[in-house]
Design a protein around this motif. Structure first.
Motif, mmCIF file in Angstrom:
data_model
loop_
_atom_site.group_PDB
_atom_site.id
_atom_site.type_symbol
_atom_site.label_atom_id
_atom_site.label_comp_id
_atom_site.label_asym_id
_atom_site.label_seq_id
_atom_site.Cartn_x
_atom_site.Cartn_y
_atom_site.Cartn_z
ATOM 1 N N PHE A 164 146.672 -42.971 22.793
ATOM 2 C CA PHE A 164 146.758 -44.394 23.091
ATOM 3 C C PHE A 164 145.500 -44.858 23.824
ATOM 4 C CE2 PHE A 164 151.299 -43.333 22.773
ATOM 5 C CZ PHE A 164 151.715 -44.308 21.888
ATOM 6 N N ALA A 165 145.097 -46.073 23.545
ATOM 7 C CA ALA A 165 143.882 -46.596 24.164
ATOM 8 C C ALA A 165 144.003 -46.717 25.669
ATOM 9 C CB ALA A 165 143.541 -47.960 23.558
ATOM 10 N N ASP A 166 145.218 -46.934 26.164
ATOM 11 C CA ASP A 166 145.403 -47.089 27.609
ATOM 12 C C ASP A 166 145.793 -45.787 28.279
ATOM 13 O OD1 ASP A 166 147.975 -46.763 26.680
ATOM 14 O OD2 ASP A 166 148.829 -48.399 27.874
ATOM 15 N N ALA A 167 145.695 -44.660 27.550
ATOM 16 C CA ALA A 167 146.041 -43.368 28.133
ATOM 17 C C ALA A 167 145.063 -43.053 29.270
ATOM 18 C CB ALA A 167 146.001 -42.269 27.085
ATOM 19 N N ASN A 176 142.212 -52.450 26.171
ATOM 20 C CA ASN A 176 143.003 -51.237 25.962
ATOM 21 C C ASN A 176 144.474 -51.559 25.731
ATOM 22 O OD1 ASN A 176 140.749 -49.609 26.300
ATOM 23 N ND2 ASN A 176 141.089 -49.344 28.510
ATOM 24 N N ALA A 177 144.989 -52.559 26.459
ATOM 25 C CA ALA A 177 146.396 -52.933 26.280
ATOM 26 C C ALA A 177 146.635 -53.522 24.897
ATOM 27 C CB ALA A 177 146.801 -53.937 27.363
ATOM 28 N N ALA A 178 145.735 -54.392 24.445
ATOM 29 C CA ALA A 178 145.890 -54.995 23.113
ATOM 30 C C ALA A 178 145.794 -53.939 22.023
ATOM 31 C CB ALA A 178 144.825 -56.071 22.915
ATOM 32 N N VAL A 179 144.867 -53.015 22.153
ATOM 33 C CA VAL A 179 144.721 -51.946 21.161
ATOM 34 C C VAL A 179 145.955 -51.059 21.168
ATOM 35 C CG1 VAL A 179 143.379 -49.915 20.512
ATOM 36 C CG2 VAL A 179 142.209 -52.010 21.264
ATOM 37 N N THR A 180 146.476 -50.753 22.353
ATOM 38 C CA THR A 180 147.678 -49.924 22.447
ATOM 39 C C THR A 180 148.860 -50.583 21.759
ATOM 40 O OG1 THR A 180 146.923 -48.952 24.541
ATOM 41 C CG2 THR A 180 149.275 -48.816 24.057
ATOM 42 N N ALA A 181 148.996 -51.901 21.918
ATOM 43 C CA ALA A 181 150.081 -52.617 21.241
ATOM 44 C C ALA A 181 149.953 -52.484 19.732
ATOM 45 C CB ALA A 181 150.062 -54.088 21.653
ATOM 46 N N ASP A 182 148.731 -52.615 19.190
ATOM 47 C CA ASP A 182 148.526 -52.438 17.742
ATOM 48 C C ASP A 182 148.846 -51.006 17.321
ATOM 49 O OD1 ASP A 182 147.760 -55.052 17.559
ATOM 50 O OD2 ASP A 182 145.606 -54.640 17.538
ATOM 51 N N GLN A 183 148.472 -50.042 18.149
ATOM 52 C CA GLN A 183 148.763 -48.642 17.831
ATOM 53 C C GLN A 183 150.278 -48.389 17.790
ATOM 54 O OE1 GLN A 183 146.008 -47.052 21.032
ATOM 55 N NE2 GLN A 183 145.656 -45.502 19.433
ATOM 56 N N ILE A 184 150.983 -48.995 18.719
ATOM 57 C CA ILE A 184 152.437 -48.814 18.760
ATOM 58 C C ILE A 184 153.075 -49.359 17.494
ATOM 59 C CG2 ILE A 184 154.532 -49.624 19.912
ATOM 60 C CD1 ILE A 184 152.984 -49.409 22.571
ATOM 61 N N LEU A 185 152.699 -50.577 17.105
ATOM 62 C CA LEU A 185 153.286 -51.181 15.907
ATOM 63 C C LEU A 185 152.935 -50.378 14.660
ATOM 64 C CD1 LEU A 185 152.646 -54.959 16.678
ATOM 65 C CD2 LEU A 185 154.741 -53.642 17.012
ATOM 66 N N GLN A 230 152.618 -38.878 17.668
ATOM 67 C CA GLN A 230 152.126 -38.043 16.567
ATOM 68 C C GLN A 230 151.799 -38.854 15.310
ATOM 69 O OE1 GLN A 230 155.372 -35.446 15.256
ATOM 70 N NE2 GLN A 230 156.819 -36.824 16.303
ATOM 71 N N TYR A 231 152.023 -40.174 15.374
ATOM 72 C CA TYR A 231 151.720 -41.031 14.220
ATOM 73 C C TYR A 231 150.503 -41.928 14.489
ATOM 74 C CZ TYR A 231 156.333 -39.662 12.561
ATOM 75 O OH TYR A 231 157.418 -38.934 12.131
ATOM 76 N N LEU A 232 149.780 -41.686 15.565
ATOM 77 C CA LEU A 232 148.638 -42.532 15.912
ATOM 78 C C LEU A 232 147.408 -42.085 15.129
ATOM 79 C CD1 LEU A 232 149.043 -42.800 19.801
ATOM 80 C CD2 LEU A 232 149.984 -44.284 18.019
ATOM 81 N N GLU A 233 146.849 -43.026 14.397
ATOM 82 C CA GLU A 233 145.689 -42.718 13.553
ATOM 83 C C GLU A 233 144.428 -43.311 14.183
ATOM 84 O OE1 GLU A 233 144.104 -43.418 8.972
ATOM 85 O OE2 GLU A 233 146.109 -44.071 9.566
ATOM 86 N N ALA A 234 143.352 -42.541 14.159
ATOM 87 C CA ALA A 234 142.094 -42.972 14.763
ATOM 88 C C ALA A 234 141.562 -44.242 14.113
ATOM 89 C CB ALA A 234 141.062 -41.856 14.673
#
Length: 402
Positions: free
Chosen positions: A363-366, A334-343, A309-313
């Motif tokens: 998430f990018a890897d969803a 997608n994995a690299a973007v997901t890692a940035d989204q998580i942090l 719920q904290y993931l921003e476009a």
């Protein structure tokens, strides 16, 4: 030659038995596995009884001269029957295999009984651990004993070689095909031993001797037996090697997922699943690396759900542009973007700043859920590679549960 080759064969049989012993508890309802373990045990005993020091020891302790002969050869007949039991269960339906297995074991017991009766009718005068066959070759009762033994031995080895070649052609597993062909080769080589022993019977009838062929006989017998044992071991060793490789991969994956797990745990320690410390069953299960890896994957998935719920476009768009410029694409992007989204999501959760609903993203890897655990683990590992190591010391979940 016998005392040179038998100890080597004994070591091969003992190692094979110990290797199979590991699988017996898990396959205690599999008659083929039990019969195969018996093959290695009986083979080892046959070699042990025939070694000169053990031969002399048994003569002294049991008080019967040359008793190692029927003991060793009874083990050989029994292992030949057990080999046929293995092939029967591998190549026939269970109900048919049970009937055939009982027939083979019954035939083996009948031959052993005949050998014991014929040996009891012999009149051995002195221990002959080296040249027993040559010494008694002219004895009519021993000729009958040797004829029975060699006939059963030869028939068993011929049938073993034929059955192995036939099953090897129909098997879909490479390790089984290779193993059965090695068994067939070993059984074929042992026929050299049979030929010399048949020659001993014929030579005895003509008052001649085949003393010069003894080394050849023992070489064929031991080399063929070792190849047979090695062939039986090929599928088992292959399976165990794959099991070790799988456990190693699980340990490595568990370690490599730690940095991703720590990223979530440092902000949301509630993702750690509880372990019932009062119940020994869950504690034993938790010691399994497979269970621990599955547990870590579930906790990471729970952590992703917490920060979703904290993931921003905007974070996703900037990250995609950045990593695309670095040359990443496809699943790695997608994995690299997901890692940035998580942090970024973890940082937003710390401050309590939720993005506007219109700016939320996934998430990018969803994607569709994977049906295999290791596929899911591989996807998490791809993300973990782009997460920096955590410098802060965080309590280890297993220690906290101890």
């Amino acid at each position: 030659m016998k005392d040179l080759l038998h100890p080597i064969s004994l070591v091969v049989a003992a190692l094979g038995f110990l290797c199979l012993l590991r699988d017996i508890p898990a396959r205690r309802r599999d008659p083929a596995t039990t019969a195969l373990a018996a093959v290695f045990l009986l083979s080892g005993l046959s070699f042990l009884f025939s070694i000169t020091p053990m031969w002399n020891y048994l003569d002294r302790v049991l008080g019967t001269v040359n008793l190692s002969v029927p003991l060793a050869q009874s083990c050989v007949i029994a292992l030949i029957a057990c080999q046929q039991v293995v092939l029967t269960y591998w190549g026939s339906p269970p109900d048919i295999a049970r009937r055939r297995a009982r027939a083979w074991l019954g035939a083996g017991l009948a031959v052993i009984a005949g050998l014991l009766v014929l040996f009891a009718l012999l009149t051995p005068s002195a221990p002959r651990p080296i040249d027993f066959t040559l010494y008694y070759a002219h004895d009519n009762m021993y000729a009958a004993y040797l004829t029975l033994y060699v006939t059963a031995y030869t028939i068993g080895e011929v049938l073993l070689a034929r059955a192995c070649w036939r099953l090897a052609r129909s098997s879909k597993r490479t390790s089984v095909r290779v193993g059965l062909r090695v068994v067939a080769l070993g059984a074929t080589i042992t026929l050299g031993y049979s030929a010399v022993r048949i020659g001993n019977v014929i030579a005895g009838a003509f008052d001649t001797s085949l003393a010069g062929w003894e080394n050849f006989a023992w070489t064929c017998g031991d080399v063929g037996a070792m190849l047979t044992l090695i062939g039986w071991l090929v599928p088992t060793i292959t399976d165990q090697a794959q099991s070790v490789q799988c456990r190693f991969k699980q340990h490595l994956s568990y370690y490599r997922l730690r940095r991703l797990w720590l990223a979530f745990y440092s902000e949301a320690p509630e993702i750690r699943l509880p372990i019932d410390r009062g119940d020994p069953a869950p504690r034993r299960r938790f010691r399994s690396i497979g269970f621990k890896l599955y547990r870590r994957a579930v906790e990471i998935r729970d952590g992703r759900f917490v920060i979703r719920q904290y993931l921003e476009a905007g974070v996703r768009e900037r990250s995609e542009a950045h990593h695309s410029a670095r040359g990443l694409s496809g699943e790695e992007l997608n994995a690299a973007v997901t890692a940035d989204q998580i942090l970024a999501g973890i940082a937003a959760r710390k401050t309590g700043e939720r993005p506007h609903p219109d700016w939320l993203t996934d998430f990018a890897d969803a994607g569709p859920e994977t049906s295999q655990l290791m596929d899911d683990i591989d996807a998490l590992l791809a993300v973990a590679r782009h997460v920096p190591r955590q410098r802060a010391r965080t309590p280890h979940p297993e220690r906290a549960s101890a």
